[in-house]
Design a protein around this motif. Structure first.
Motif, PDB file in Angstrom:
ATOM      1  N   LYS A   9       1.160  -1.777   0.041  1.00  0.00           N
ATOM      2  CA  LYS A   9       0.110  -0.046  -0.083  1.00  0.00           C
ATOM      3  C   LYS A   9       1.217   1.219  -0.356  1.00  0.00           C
ATOM      4  CE  LYS A   9      -4.695  -1.560   2.197  1.00  0.00           C
ATOM      5  NZ  LYS A   9      -5.533  -0.970   2.799  1.00  0.00           N
ATOM      6  N   VAL A  10       2.177   0.652   0.712  1.00  0.00           N
ATOM      7  CA  VAL A  10       2.815   2.194   0.258  1.00  0.00           C
ATOM      8  C   VAL A  10       3.139   2.574  -0.713  1.00  0.00           C
ATOM      9  CG1 VAL A  10       4.927   3.203   1.342  1.00  0.00           C
ATOM     10  CG2 VAL A  10       3.285   2.031   3.006  1.00  0.00           C
ATOM     11  N   TYR A  11       4.318   1.888  -0.938  1.00  0.00           N
ATOM     12  CA  TYR A  11       4.111   1.190  -2.565  1.00  0.00           C
ATOM     13  C   TYR A  11       3.729   2.337  -3.421  1.00  0.00           C
ATOM     14  CZ  TYR A  11       6.529   0.416  -7.172  1.00  0.00           C
ATOM     15  OH  TYR A  11       6.762   0.159  -8.511  1.00  0.00           O
ATOM     16  N   LYS A  12       2.468   1.742  -3.500  1.00  0.00           N
ATOM     17  CA  LYS A  12       1.067   1.844  -4.152  1.00  0.00           C
ATOM     18  C   LYS A  12       1.104   3.696  -4.358  1.00  0.00           C
ATOM     19  CE  LYS A  12      -1.079  -2.274  -5.218  1.00  0.00           C
ATOM     20  NZ  LYS A  12      -2.778  -2.454  -4.704  1.00  0.00           N
ATOM     21  N   PHE A  13       1.224   4.409  -2.890  1.00  0.00           N
ATOM     22  CA  PHE A  13       0.414   5.996  -2.434  1.00  0.00           C
ATOM     23  C   PHE A  13       2.146   6.516  -2.924  1.00  0.00           C
ATOM     24  CE2 PHE A  13       1.888   8.879   0.388  1.00  0.00           C
ATOM     25  CZ  PHE A  13       0.281   9.599   0.639  1.00  0.00           C
ATOM     26  N   VAL A  14       3.249   5.872  -3.059  1.00  0.00           N
ATOM     27  CA  VAL A  14       4.169   6.709  -3.448  1.00  0.00           C
ATOM     28  C   VAL A  14       4.098   7.018  -4.422  1.00  0.00           C
ATOM     29  CG1 VAL A  14       6.601   6.613  -3.605  1.00  0.00           C
ATOM     30  CG2 VAL A  14       5.430   5.948  -1.331  1.00  0.00           C
ATOM     31  N   ALA A  15       3.753   5.501  -5.441  1.00  0.00           N
ATOM     32  CA  ALA A  15       4.501   5.173  -6.621  1.00  0.00           C
ATOM     33  C   ALA A  15       3.588   6.501  -7.811  1.00  0.00           C
ATOM     34  CB  ALA A  15       4.247   3.888  -7.340  1.00  0.00           C
ATOM     35  N   GLY A  16       2.741   6.395  -7.683  1.00  0.00           N
ATOM     36  CA  GLY A  16       1.279   6.921  -7.951  1.00  0.00           C
ATOM     37  C   GLY A  16       1.243   6.433  -8.801  1.00  0.00           C
ATOM     38  N   LYS A  17       0.829   7.399 -10.298  1.00  0.00           N
ATOM     39  CA  LYS A  17       0.929   6.879 -11.704  1.00  0.00           C
ATOM     40  C   LYS A  17       1.978   7.515 -12.449  1.00  0.00           C
ATOM     41  CE  LYS A  17      -4.285   7.249 -11.136  1.00  0.00           C
ATOM     42  NZ  LYS A  17      -4.763   7.580 -11.954  1.00  0.00           N
ATOM     43  N   TYR A  68      15.424  10.543  -0.998  1.00  0.00           N
ATOM     44  CA  TYR A  68      14.972   9.390  -0.613  1.00  0.00           C
ATOM     45  C   TYR A  68      13.735   8.774  -0.524  1.00  0.00           C
ATOM     46  CZ  TYR A  68      13.643   6.888   3.631  1.00  0.00           C
ATOM     47  OH  TYR A  68      13.155   5.254   4.549  1.00  0.00           O
ATOM     48  N   LEU A  69      12.403   8.391  -1.168  1.00  0.00           N
ATOM     49  CA  LEU A  69      11.676   8.290  -1.700  1.00  0.00           C
ATOM     50  C   LEU A  69      11.994   7.719  -2.651  1.00  0.00           C
ATOM     51  CD1 LEU A  69       8.161   9.992  -0.466  1.00  0.00           C
ATOM     52  CD2 LEU A  69       9.128   7.909   0.284  1.00  0.00           C
ATOM     53  N   ALA A  70      12.133   7.986  -3.772  1.00  0.00           N
ATOM     54  CA  ALA A  70      12.909   7.629  -5.174  1.00  0.00           C
ATOM     55  C   ALA A  70      13.750   6.086  -5.212  1.00  0.00           C
ATOM     56  CB  ALA A  70      13.828   9.018  -6.211  1.00  0.00           C
ATOM     57  N   ARG A  71      14.125   6.653  -4.349  1.00  0.00           N
ATOM     58  CA  ARG A  71      15.852   5.758  -4.082  1.00  0.00           C
ATOM     59  C   ARG A  71      14.790   4.246  -3.560  1.00  0.00           C
ATOM     60  NH1 ARG A  71      18.949   9.988  -2.788  1.00  0.00           N
ATOM     61  NH2 ARG A  71      18.848   9.949  -0.774  1.00  0.00           N
ATOM     62  N   LYS A  72      14.570   4.886  -2.477  1.00  0.00           N
ATOM     63  CA  LYS A  72      14.022   2.971  -1.004  1.00  0.00           C
ATOM     64  C   LYS A  72      13.121   2.626  -2.522  1.00  0.00           C
ATOM     65  CE  LYS A  72      11.339   1.988   2.461  1.00  0.00           C
ATOM     66  NZ  LYS A  72      12.301   2.278   3.022  1.00  0.00           N
ATOM     67  N   TYR A  73      12.314   3.454  -3.287  1.00  0.00           N
ATOM     68  CA  TYR A  73      10.951   2.643  -3.810  1.00  0.00           C
ATOM     69  C   TYR A  73      11.207   2.837  -5.387  1.00  0.00           C
ATOM     70  CZ  TYR A  73       8.541   2.968   0.380  1.00  0.00           C
ATOM     71  OH  TYR A  73       7.778   2.997   1.896  1.00  0.00           O
ATOM     72  N   HIS A  74      12.331   2.725  -5.803  1.00  0.00           N
ATOM     73  CA  HIS A  74      13.006   2.704  -6.760  1.00  0.00           C
ATOM     74  C   HIS A  74      12.183   3.419  -7.982  1.00  0.00           C
ATOM     75  CE1 HIS A  74      15.526  -0.369  -5.360  1.00  0.00           C
ATOM     76  NE2 HIS A  74      14.545  -0.977  -4.845  1.00  0.00           N
ATOM     77  N   LEU A  75      12.124   5.110  -8.030  1.00  0.00           N
ATOM     78  CA  LEU A  75      11.097   5.316  -7.880  1.00  0.00           C
ATOM     79  C   LEU A  75      11.678   6.867  -9.177  1.00  0.00           C
ATOM     80  CD1 LEU A  75       8.115   5.281  -6.053  1.00  0.00           C
ATOM     81  CD2 LEU A  75       8.213   3.976  -8.204  1.00  0.00           C
ATOM     82  N   THR A  77      13.046   8.807 -12.528  1.00  0.00           N
ATOM     83  CA  THR A  77      12.555   8.992 -13.540  1.00  0.00           C
ATOM     84  C   THR A  77      14.177  10.102 -14.347  1.00  0.00           C
ATOM     85  OG1 THR A  77      10.918  11.080 -12.511  1.00  0.00           O
ATOM     86  CG2 THR A  77       9.893   8.480 -13.184  1.00  0.00           C
ATOM     87  N   ASN A  78      13.658  10.004 -15.388  1.00  0.00           N
ATOM     88  CA  ASN A  78      14.557  11.122 -16.260  1.00  0.00           C
ATOM     89  C   ASN A  78      13.441  12.190 -15.905  1.00  0.00           C
ATOM     90  OD1 ASN A  78      15.216   9.306 -17.852  1.00  0.00           O
ATOM     91  ND2 ASN A  78      14.566   9.253 -19.412  1.00  0.00           N
ATOM     92  N   LEU A  79      12.084  12.084 -15.592  1.00  0.00           N
ATOM     93  CA  LEU A  79      11.578  14.018 -15.262  1.00  0.00           C
ATOM     94  C   LEU A  79      12.234  14.583 -13.639  1.00  0.00           C
ATOM     95  CD1 LEU A  79       9.680  16.073 -15.000  1.00  0.00           C
ATOM     96  CD2 LEU A  79       7.491  14.847 -13.824  1.00  0.00           C
ATOM     97  N   GLY A  80      12.993  13.212 -12.929  1.00  0.00           N
ATOM     98  CA  GLY A  80      12.950  13.890 -11.687  1.00  0.00           C
ATOM     99  C   GLY A  80      14.525  13.734 -11.340  1.00  0.00           C
ATOM    100  N   LYS A  81      14.860  13.595 -12.956  1.00  0.00           N
ATOM    101  CA  LYS A  81      16.384  13.520 -12.049  1.00  0.00           C
ATOM    102  C   LYS A  81      16.853  15.123 -13.015  1.00  0.00           C
ATOM    103  CE  LYS A  81      18.120   8.672 -13.408  1.00  0.00           C
ATOM    104  NZ  LYS A  81      18.558   8.265 -14.779  1.00  0.00           N
ATOM    105  N   PHE A  82      15.575  16.214 -13.815  1.00  0.00           N
ATOM    106  CA  PHE A  82      15.620  16.963 -14.684  1.00  0.00           C
ATOM    107  C   PHE A  82      15.695  18.212 -13.913  1.00  0.00           C
ATOM    108  CE2 PHE A  82      13.730  20.010 -16.888  1.00  0.00           C
ATOM    109  CZ  PHE A  82      14.696  21.102 -17.654  1.00  0.00           C
ATOM    110  N   LEU A  83      14.595  17.530 -12.728  1.00  0.00           N
ATOM    111  CA  LEU A  83      14.170  18.789 -12.085  1.00  0.00           C
ATOM    112  C   LEU A  83      14.510  18.788 -10.813  1.00  0.00           C
ATOM    113  CD1 LEU A  83      10.503  18.413 -12.170  1.00  0.00           C
ATOM    114  CD2 LEU A  83      11.597  20.255 -13.291  1.00  0.00           C
TER     115      LEU A  83
END
Length: 216
Positions: A9-17, A68-75, A77-83
């Motif tokens: 459930k935590v993963y689904k919440f953090v992952a979003g769409k 922290y969240l991006a690394r922990k849940y393997h999220l 993204t290129n958008l994140g790397k850019f922003l």
């Protein structure tokens, strides 16, 4: 509910769409908070520096959380790397530049030379970030990934802390003239000086370690 279900459930919440996962939303929130920080810094009402401080602190916290969240849940993204690096740089540089519009923060009974030194320090920080961004663009074109170094992370921490402490001093200065306010301001200036040294160090280290990028 067992631990696996909770984790799911935590993963689904953090992952979003898709790319608009929680880490990226936090990064975007950090960008959106910047104009509000500037607004409350200049609006003239009681305790407006405290409000500006709260906004900056919230933005700085999102800097820790999104990574922290991006690394922990393997999220990642290129958008994140850019922003993410853009949001970090714009937040800190905006704060330091508007602090320069309040000379008393840096002079603090030290004389006008302190303001000149602070201006040079901000220029060094701006130059470092511009150079590093340029290196990363060239490296990306060559298919080379350049990882952030520890010194760079430390300089970001000291930059954030210096802004927070200086804002605390400014906020308290509107309420009292106690000696402790001046001490807090000096501590903030010391953190700022350390951040400039770390910025210069990390910049030189970055260039030396990745000079091959310019030879590709």
């Amino acid at each position: 509910m067992n631990e696996i279900d909770k984790e799911s459930k935590v993963y689904k919440f953090v992952a979003g769409k898709g790319v608009m996962n929680l880490p990226n939303k936090l990064t975007i929130l950090r960008v959106l908070l910047i104009p509000f920080f500037v607004l409350f810094f200049y609006l003239n009402f009681t305790a407006h520096y405290f409000v500006a401080l709260a906004v900056f602190a919230l933005a700085a916290i999102t800097d820790f959380l999104d990574g922290y969240l991006a690394r922990k849940y393997h999220l990642v993204t290129n958008l994140g790397k850019f922003l993410d690096p853009i949001a970090d740089k714009v937040l800190v540089l905006t704060a330091l530049i508007i602090l320069l519009t309040k000379p008393e923060v840096f002079t603090a009974n030290l004389g006008d030379w302190a303001l000149v030194a602070a201006g040079c320090g901000v220029a060094i920080i701006l130059a470092r970030e511009t150079i590093v961004s340029g290196f990363r663009m060239v490296a990306a074109d060559a298919g080379i990934v350049i990882a952030a170094d520890k010194i760079g992370k430390y300089k970001t921490v000291f930059q954030d802390l210096s802004v927070v402490i200086l804002l605390v001093g400014m906020a308290l200065a509107e309420l009292t003239t106690h000696l402790s306010v001046q001490i807090i301001n000096y501590v903030g200036l010391a953190f700022f000086a350390i951040s400039v040294v770390l910025t210069l160090w990390s910049g030189v280290n970055y260039i030396v370690k990745n000079i091959q990028v310019l030879k590709v």
